[in-house]
Write a protein that holds these residues in place. Structure first.
Motif, short mmCIF file in Angstrom:
data_model
loop_
_atom_site.label_atom_id
_atom_site.label_comp_id
_atom_site.label_asym_id
_atom_site.label_seq_id
_atom_site.Cartn_x
_atom_site.Cartn_y
_atom_site.Cartn_z
N UNK A 52 0.86 -1.09 -0.08
CA UNK A 52 -0.05 0.13 0.14
C UNK A 52 0.74 1.12 -0.12
N UNK A 53 1.90 1.16 0.76
CA UNK A 53 2.69 2.33 1.01
C UNK A 53 3.39 2.57 -0.53
N UNK A 54 4.03 1.44 -1.11
CA UNK A 54 4.51 1.76 -2.21
C UNK A 54 3.76 2.30 -3.32
N UNK A 55 2.38 1.78 -3.51
CA UNK A 55 1.49 2.05 -4.26
C UNK A 55 0.96 3.66 -4.14
N UNK A 56 1.01 4.16 -3.02
CA UNK A 56 0.77 5.65 -2.80
C UNK A 56 1.86 6.41 -3.09
N UNK A 57 3.15 5.90 -2.97
CA UNK A 57 4.06 6.69 -3.49
C UNK A 57 4.14 6.89 -4.88
N UNK A 58 3.95 5.81 -5.65
CA UNK A 58 3.93 5.58 -7.29
C UNK A 58 2.73 6.53 -7.67
N UNK A 59 1.78 6.59 -7.06
CA UNK A 59 0.52 7.60 -7.30
C UNK A 59 0.98 9.01 -7.05
N UNK A 60 1.80 9.31 -5.92
CA UNK A 60 2.33 10.53 -5.47
C UNK A 60 3.24 11.12 -6.78
N UNK A 61 4.10 10.38 -7.01
CA UNK A 61 5.04 10.61 -8.08
C UNK A 61 4.53 10.81 -9.40
N UNK A 192 11.28 12.09 -19.09
CA UNK A 192 10.31 12.27 -17.97
C UNK A 192 9.83 10.83 -17.14
N UNK A 193 10.09 9.70 -17.92
CA UNK A 193 9.89 8.44 -17.37
C UNK A 193 11.06 8.31 -16.37
N UNK A 194 12.32 8.58 -16.67
CA UNK A 194 13.31 8.55 -15.61
C UNK A 194 13.00 9.45 -14.55
N UNK A 195 12.52 10.68 -14.91
CA UNK A 195 12.21 11.58 -13.96
C UNK A 195 11.21 11.34 -12.84
N UNK A 196 10.17 10.44 -13.44
CA UNK A 196 9.20 10.08 -12.45
C UNK A 196 9.85 8.90 -11.55
N UNK A 197 10.64 8.15 -12.13
CA UNK A 197 11.38 7.03 -11.04
C UNK A 197 12.01 8.06 -9.88
N UNK A 198 12.74 9.16 -10.45
CA UNK A 198 13.48 9.84 -9.51
C UNK A 198 12.50 10.40 -8.34
N UNK A 199 11.46 11.06 -8.88
CA UNK A 199 10.61 11.58 -7.94
C UNK A 199 9.98 10.21 -7.08
N UNK A 200 9.80 8.97 -7.58
CA UNK A 200 9.11 8.00 -6.66
C UNK A 200 10.01 7.72 -5.59
N UNK A 201 11.47 7.96 -5.76
CA UNK A 201 12.40 7.62 -4.82
C UNK A 201 12.32 8.64 -3.84
N UNK A 202 12.38 9.86 -4.22
CA UNK A 202 11.95 11.16 -3.46
C UNK A 202 10.92 10.74 -2.50
N UNK A 203 9.85 10.49 -2.89
CA UNK A 203 8.52 10.12 -2.28
C UNK A 203 8.82 9.04 -1.34
N UNK A 204 9.44 8.08 -1.34
CA UNK A 204 9.80 7.08 -0.70
C UNK A 204 10.71 7.64 0.45
N UNK A 205 11.53 8.37 0.06
CA UNK A 205 12.18 8.71 1.35
C UNK A 205 11.65 9.83 2.18
N UNK A 206 10.83 10.54 1.65
CA UNK A 206 10.55 11.69 2.67
C UNK A 206 9.08 11.31 3.10
N UNK A 207 8.52 10.10 2.94
CA UNK A 207 7.19 9.70 3.70
C UNK A 207 7.28 9.57 5.16
N UNK A 208 6.41 10.11 5.69
CA UNK A 208 6.40 10.09 7.24
C UNK A 208 5.12 9.63 7.70
N UNK A 209 5.23 9.09 9.04
CA UNK A 209 3.90 8.41 9.43
C UNK A 209 4.03 8.13 11.09
#
Length: 209
Positions: A52-61, A192-209
């Protein structure tokens, strides 16, 4: 407006539409290893499902990548105002079904929808399809197996972007996950596809809970 046909000539994808819509193999696959240490820690600490967390980060990126709101469907270019993440669900009859979960910027809302809809698909064995309402990002999690990469089939019917991953690997203090990302060249170029993957990594790193 959730989905409408648009004239490719009015978009930034006009040249790509002309070049790739009739190509026999218009799909591109990028492979990337992600650092998912933060997601693994949140999964353990909060009890949230890793997938779920990974899917949310994918959607966010993806929501920050304008090309994700366009999709070639048949011979048309469609524009969407919403995104959804498709999850493969093990149904109670022993088969599998797909479940499209609408993306929400609110992680708590996305988690509620994820749990409710995947549970519904598991119990009913009936897919939950949002393809008429949302640009759907396909995913397939083979979480029992460690993979180095995967390339999806292309049948000419399903042009949606698709991500595949397996089990994350422990590397000292880190958790790493190999992921493949397939997309139609009409929708996305490599940068832009590679940029999406870079944003995905950023969203994963900064996710807080």
């Amino acid at each position: 407006m959730t989905m409408r046909e648009i004239d490719p000539q009015t978009t930034k994808r006009a040249e790509a539409f002309a070049l790739w819509m009739n190509a026999p193999m218009p799909m591109i696959t990028l492979l990337k290893t992600l650092d998912v240490t933060n997601l693994a820690a949140l999964h353990r600490r909060r009890g949230w499902k890793f997938n779920m967390l990974l899917c949310w980060c994918i959607g966010k990126a993806a929501s920050q990548t304008e090309e994700f709101y366009l999709l070639p469907v048949g011979k048309k270019l469609m524009q969407y105002s919403r995104l959804a993440i498709s999850i493969v669900v093990a149904a109670k009859d022993g088969g599998i079904s797909t479940c499209d979960v609408p993306f929400s910027d609110d992680l708590q809302q996305f988690n509620r929808d994820y749990l409710h809809l995947t549970g519904q698909v598991h119990d009913t064995c009936v897919p939950h399809d949002l393809s008429e309402e949302c640009m759907v990002i396909g995913t397939s999690a083979l979480a029992q197996y460690e993979l180095d990469g995967a390339v999806n089939i292309y049948a000419g019917l399903y042009n949606n972007p698709f991500l595949i991953w397996g089990k994350y690997k422990r590397r000292s203090m880190k958790a790493e996950l190999a992921m493949s990302f397939q997309f139609h060249h009409t929708q996305l170029d490599g940068i832009p596809a590679a940029g999406f993957l870079a944003r995905l990594q950023k969203e994963i790193n900064q996710l807080k809970g």
